[in-house]
Design an enzyme around this catalytic site. Structure first.
Site, short mmCIF file in Angstrom:
data_model
loop_
_atom_site.label_atom_id
_atom_site.label_comp_id
_atom_site.label_asym_id
_atom_site.label_seq_id
_atom_site.Cartn_x
_atom_site.Cartn_y
_atom_site.Cartn_z
N GLU A 228 0.89 -1.18 0.00
CA GLU A 228 0.00 0.00 0.00
C GLU A 228 0.92 1.21 0.00
O GLU A 228 1.44 1.60 1.04
CB GLU A 228 -0.87 0.00 1.27
N CYS A 262 -2.12 9.28 2.16
CA CYS A 262 -1.80 8.69 0.86
C CYS A 262 -2.85 9.11 -0.18
O CYS A 262 -2.52 9.33 -1.34
CB CYS A 262 -1.71 7.18 0.97
P1 NAP Z 1 8.20 5.30 4.69
O1 NAP Z 1 9.33 6.19 4.97
O2 NAP Z 1 8.26 4.43 3.52
O3 NAP Z 1 8.00 4.43 6.01
C1 NAP Z 1 6.99 3.45 6.13
C2 NAP Z 1 7.50 2.33 6.98
O4 NAP Z 1 8.52 1.65 6.25
C3 NAP Z 1 8.16 2.79 8.28
O5 NAP Z 1 7.92 1.83 9.28
C4 NAP Z 1 9.63 2.81 7.91
O6 NAP Z 1 10.48 2.70 9.01
C5 NAP Z 1 9.72 1.61 7.01
N1 NAP Z 1 10.81 1.62 6.05
C6 NAP Z 1 11.19 2.62 5.23
N2 NAP Z 1 12.19 2.23 4.43
C7 NAP Z 1 12.46 0.94 4.74
C8 NAP Z 1 13.38 -0.02 4.27
N3 NAP Z 1 14.26 0.26 3.29
N4 NAP Z 1 13.39 -1.24 4.81
C9 NAP Z 1 12.52 -1.55 5.79
N5 NAP Z 1 11.60 -0.69 6.29
C10 NAP Z 1 11.57 0.55 5.76
O7 NAP Z 1 6.86 6.09 4.56
P2 NAP Z 1 6.27 7.15 5.57
O8 NAP Z 1 6.98 8.41 5.36
O9 NAP Z 1 6.25 6.59 6.94
O10 NAP Z 1 4.75 7.20 5.08
C11 NAP Z 1 4.36 8.00 4.04
C12 NAP Z 1 4.20 7.21 2.77
O11 NAP Z 1 3.27 6.14 2.98
C13 NAP Z 1 3.59 8.07 1.70
O12 NAP Z 1 4.20 7.77 0.48
C14 NAP Z 1 2.12 7.64 1.71
O13 NAP Z 1 1.44 7.92 0.53
C15 NAP Z 1 2.25 6.17 2.00
N6 NAP Z 1 0.98 5.62 2.53
C16 NAP Z 1 0.26 4.78 1.74
C17 NAP Z 1 -0.96 4.27 2.19
C18 NAP Z 1 -1.79 3.35 1.34
O14 NAP Z 1 -2.69 2.71 1.87
N7 NAP Z 1 -1.53 3.22 0.04
C19 NAP Z 1 -1.42 4.63 3.45
C20 NAP Z 1 -0.66 5.49 4.22
C21 NAP Z 1 0.56 5.98 3.76
P3 NAP Z 1 11.19 4.00 9.67
O15 NAP Z 1 10.12 4.88 10.18
O16 NAP Z 1 11.99 3.38 10.75
O17 NAP Z 1 12.02 4.63 8.60
#
Ligand code: NAP
Length: 460
Positions: A228, A262
């Protein structure tokens, strides 16, 4: 990596949590694995009793759950309360409906009899984002526990107290140890968990970059995953739209959760004849927002979640302007403590501009003018993302036709893209794959097992 509570209203660190070492991590996986051997044998009604209790506790302790959201990622307190309630609704929805969603499917084969049973897979691993610190967990946890799986979660590093509150919720609701496990772990440990043969599926909600990394690892291990990911949703306003209604929802779609959704509206596509009036009203509403402490009810513009999120967004806006976009308003950090950004509008974003294909995760709106419906559809589809989108027009048949032509997982007519326990949620293209919520969400991590019975009198 460190798991820290930093108040986005002040920038002050309020709590730091230790990361697990590999020995502790192994113990948690072992406990979850032992839990699964018992949990898979429980009935739907036994599972449901724990989920109903958890939903009730969330409602009863609404402020206890809401406050850490506001303190850790800056959501306006009233919106945090709303998130607690919707999370409870999701948990209860699956408690009530899972048995029906997963009932055996009877087949009518040419020989003998047969049916498909939905068996649990085992331990599922979720990697979750901070922007809806409970709702995202509820979406992943509730259907999967009802399906007989157990779950382990790596939550975002900036919401550790929310992560712990959600873990404690399950213990308070009477869940056995290991049914729901929070993991404060590094990216390397995330990979280790995905590689572990006891882990049977992986669900990530987050950015495209995180999705690529986790999906690749799951793929290498031939494990089912759902992704997602981000979006750049369109908000299309046609010449026959009810403009007051469209502007009202446009502000909500852009500014709810300070634009950190998102499915926030990110690209506003306006038919020429309504564009000037729409932008003027939109700007007026943005100017009326009041930045301040998200704990206070008078505040209507909260901070962004972290300093790095704010700096990234400011940099994206600056890059868009350097590449030729027009900054109509905003674009700067607000001069006060914390991580606040001015509501921002960009126009004249040409196809070669980096902004054209980026997700702006915050209070930044991009406006595009088009001559007609066909141009609106073409522009909507000229994106690497495919999460949601909305269309505003008083002609519902026309709106349905447009909705069918838009390449996203969800389209809402005369309403921003939003969520409800009984509606599927998910996207296509770089917005990921798989669905959460509704009857679809509970089908992602079950073994659709065929059981065929040979008639006893059939010829050998
Ligand atoms: P993010 O930086 O990708 O982080 C999401 C989760 O992934 C966090 O727990 C993060 O841990 C972890 N993570 C990041 N990079 C990783 C890697 N290389 N290996 C393992 N784990 C990793 O995203 P965010 O800034 O928290 O959230 C915003 C994004 O989520 C936006 O792009 C938004 O559109 C998307 N989103 C999508 C939906 C949907 O249903 N489609 C819903 C909500 C949000 P850390 O915090 O420790 O870095």
């Amino acid at each position: 990596m460190s798991y820290q509570s930093i108040n986005p209203n002040t920038g002050q660190v309020t709590n730091i949590f230790n990361q697990l070492n590999y020995i502790e991590l192994e113990k948690h996986v072992e406990t979850a694995s032992d839990c699964f051997t018992l949990w898979r044998k429980t009935s739907y009604s036994e599972r449901s009793a724990i989920l109903v209790k958890a939903a009730g506790l969330m409602r009863e302790r609404i402020d206890e759950f809401a406050r850490p959201v506001t303190m850790e990622m800056g959501k306006l307190l009233e919106q945090a309360r709303g998130e607690v309630l919707v999370s409870a609704d999701i948990i209860e929805y699956y408690a009530e409906n899972a048995a029906e969603f997963l009932a055996p499917h009877i087949l009518t084969p040419s020989l003998g009899s047969a049916y498909i049973e939905n068996s649990p897979l085992g331990i599922l691993f979720g990697v979750q984002p901070w922007n809806f610190p409970y709702y995202q967990l509820a979406r992943f946890t509730a259907p999967n526990l009802m399906a007989g799986n157990v779950v382990m979660v790596k939550h975002a590093a900036c919401v550790p107290q929310c992560a712990l509150a959600f873990e404690q919720l399950w213990l308070d609701a009477g869940a056995p140890e290991g049914l729901y496990t929070n993991l404060f772990i590094s990216y390397d440990q995330v990979n280790r968990v995905i590689d572990d043969r006891r882990i049977k599926g992986v669900a990530l909600t987050g950015s495209v970059e995180a999705g690529r990394s986790v999906a690749e690892r799951a793929g290498k291990n031939l494990k089912k995953s759902t992704m997602e990911l981000g979006g750049s949703d369109v908000f299309i306003v046609l010449e026959d739209a009810d403009l007051d209604r469209a502007v009202y929802w446009a502000i909500w779609a852009k500014m709810n959760n300070t634009g950190q959704c998102c499915v926030a509206a990110k690209r506003f596509i306006l038919v020429e004849s309504v564009a000037d009036g729409f932008i003027a009203s939109f700007q007026k509403a943005l100017r009326a927002l009041v930045p301040g402490d998200p704990m206070e009810s008078a505040t209507t513009l909260g901070p962004l979640s972290t300093e790095s999120a704010l700096l990234k967004l400011l940099e994206q806006v600056a890059r868009a302007v350097t590449a030729g976009a027009t900054l109509v308003m905003g674009g700067k950090r607000i001069d006060r403590p914390g991580f606040f950004m001015e509501p921002t509008i960009l126009t004249n974003i040409a196809r070669g501009n980096p902004a054209y294909n980026e997700e702006f995760f915050g209070p930044v709106a991009m406006f595009f003018r088009v001559k007609d419906e066909d141009e609106a559809i073409a522009l909507a589809n000229d994106s690497e993302f495919g999460l949601g989108g909305s269309v505003f027009t008083q002609d519902i048949e026309r709106a349905k036709r447009i909705a069918s032509s838009i390449d996203t997982g969800m389209v809402f007519i005369n309403h921003p893209t939003w969520t409800s326990p009984d509606l599927p949620f998910g996207g296509v293209k770089n917005s990921g794959y798989g669905r959460e919520l509704s009857s679809l969400g509970i089908q992602e991590f079950v073994n659709k097992k065929l059981i065929r019975v040979q008639a006893l009198d059939a010829p050998a």
